[in-house]
Design an enzyme around this catalytic site. Structure first.
Site, mmCIF file in Angstrom:
data_model
loop_
_atom_site.group_PDB
_atom_site.id
_atom_site.type_symbol
_atom_site.label_atom_id
_atom_site.label_comp_id
_atom_site.label_asym_id
_atom_site.label_seq_id
_atom_site.Cartn_x
_atom_site.Cartn_y
_atom_site.Cartn_z
ATOM 1 N N GLY A 42 0.779 -1.237 0.000
ATOM 2 C CA GLY A 42 0.000 0.000 0.000
ATOM 3 C C GLY A 42 0.809 1.285 0.000
ATOM 4 N N ASP A 98 0.907 3.461 4.491
ATOM 5 C CA ASP A 98 -0.213 4.131 3.826
ATOM 6 C C ASP A 98 -1.246 4.638 4.830
ATOM 7 O OD1 ASP A 98 -1.075 1.566 4.520
ATOM 8 O OD2 ASP A 98 -1.747 1.003 2.512
ATOM 9 N N LYS A 129 -6.590 6.820 10.867
ATOM 10 C CA LYS A 129 -7.989 6.696 11.327
ATOM 11 C C LYS A 129 -7.946 6.501 12.835
ATOM 12 C CE LYS A 129 -9.513 3.616 7.809
ATOM 13 N NZ LYS A 129 -10.426 2.535 7.397
ATOM 14 N N PHE A 150 -13.830 3.241 4.781
ATOM 15 C CA PHE A 150 -12.857 2.438 4.046
ATOM 16 C C PHE A 150 -12.447 3.170 2.782
ATOM 17 C CE2 PHE A 150 -11.016 -0.954 1.576
ATOM 18 C CZ PHE A 150 -10.290 -1.613 2.546
ATOM 19 N N VAL A 151 -11.149 3.411 2.656
ATOM 20 C CA VAL A 151 -10.651 4.209 1.522
ATOM 21 C C VAL A 151 -9.746 3.384 0.612
ATOM 22 C CG1 VAL A 151 -10.869 6.470 2.622
ATOM 23 C CG2 VAL A 151 -8.790 5.119 2.993
HETATM 24 P P1 IMP Z 1 -3.871 -1.861 11.062
HETATM 25 O O1 IMP Z 1 -2.912 -2.967 11.390
HETATM 26 O O2 IMP Z 1 -5.278 -2.193 11.461
HETATM 27 O O3 IMP Z 1 -3.434 -0.501 11.537
HETATM 28 O O4 IMP Z 1 -3.990 -1.855 9.502
HETATM 29 C C1 IMP Z 1 -3.131 -1.224 8.675
HETATM 30 C C2 IMP Z 1 -3.229 -1.824 7.295
HETATM 31 O O5 IMP Z 1 -4.577 -2.171 6.963
HETATM 32 C C3 IMP Z 1 -2.780 -0.817 6.277
HETATM 33 O O6 IMP Z 1 -1.448 -1.035 5.947
HETATM 34 C C4 IMP Z 1 -3.692 -1.082 5.114
HETATM 35 O O7 IMP Z 1 -3.063 -1.998 4.246
HETATM 36 C C5 IMP Z 1 -4.923 -1.738 5.680
HETATM 37 N N1 IMP Z 1 -6.046 -0.788 5.797
HETATM 38 C C6 IMP Z 1 -6.555 -0.232 6.918
HETATM 39 N N2 IMP Z 1 -7.564 0.601 6.636
HETATM 40 C C7 IMP Z 1 -7.686 0.593 5.291
HETATM 41 C C8 IMP Z 1 -8.556 1.288 4.382
HETATM 42 O O8 IMP Z 1 -9.426 2.099 4.730
HETATM 43 N N3 IMP Z 1 -8.376 1.011 3.070
HETATM 44 C C9 IMP Z 1 -7.428 0.138 2.609
HETATM 45 N N4 IMP Z 1 -6.590 -0.516 3.416
HETATM 46 C C10 IMP Z 1 -6.729 -0.299 4.754
HETATM 47 MG MG MG Z 2 -3.121 -3.372 2.683
#
Ligand code: IMP
Ligand code: MG
Length: 177
Positions: A42, A98, A129, A150-151
């Site tokens: 990403g 990302d 977020k 969700f983006v």
């Molecule tokens: P975390 O471990 O929950 O913080 O997730 C981070 C990862 O989830 C990021 O590197 C993204 O690849 C994915 N992710 C989280 N939210 C989104 C979103 O809104 N769109 C696309 N990918 C997301």
């Molecule tokens: Mg991802």
């Protein structure tokens, strides 16, 4: 076909301006240069633009982490799928991500990389977020704080689609909720 629509949240121009600002902040904070480690896949677009917004000497590497399966919610399990190519010992490392959502991915990665004794270790994330945070993560450089939607686009995917969109868009879909 599922009923999906895209709504532009951050147009390319706005992202470009913010990434330039982040580059100036990083230049100021890292006069000796910085070792950028981007999380695949990403962060590839953000890394490409951020690296060119930095005028100090910069080295780049990539790390692969999987936590998200094909869907929209975290499995809570994180694993390293690709490691960096060289040692980061003594380096000023900036992780380039990302989006920070639950914080599970980054808290894991920070823990892993800290054990390799970099001189410093910080995080730059294009998007944050904060409402969704489950694990605390200190993000030194944030492009934009966004609501819990969700983006996709600018590197971010849904099931590997949409990474090539120049804008960050909210993916709206009846079928995906
Ligand atoms: P975390 O471990 O929950 O913080 O997730 C981070 C990862 O989830 C990021 O590197 C993204 O690849 C994915 N992710 C989280 N939210 C989104 C979103 O809104 N769109 C696309 N990918 C997301
Ligand atoms: Mg991802």
């Amino acid at each position: 076909m599922t009923d999906t629509s895209l709504r532009v949240l951050l147009p390319a121009e706005k992202i470009r301006a913010r990434v330039r600002e982040l580059g100036r902040e990083i230049d100021r904070d890292y006069p000796d240069g910085v070792y950028l480690i981007a999380i695949l896949k990403g962060a590839f677009v953000f890394l490409a633009d951020l690296a060119r917004a930095i005028s100090r000497p910069a080295r780049l590497d990539f790390i692969g982490i999987s936590s998200y399966g094909g869907g929209k919610t975290s499995s809570g399990e994180v694993k390293l799928t690709k490691d960096v190519d060289t040692s980061i010992e003594g380096a000023d490392v900036l992780i380039v991500e990302d989006i920070v959502d639950s914080g599970i991915t980054l808290s894991y990665l920070v823990h892993v990389l800290e054990q390799r004794r970099p001189r410093s270790l910080r995080v730059a994330a294009l998007l944050d977020k904060p409402e969704r945070r489950l694990r605390p993560v200190d993000v030194a450089y944030v492009g934009f704080r966004i609501p819990d939607e969700f983006v996709v686009g600018y590197g971010l995917d849904y099931a590997e689609d949409y990474r090539n969109l120049p804008d960050v868009c909210v993916l709206e879909s009846a079928a995906l909720k």
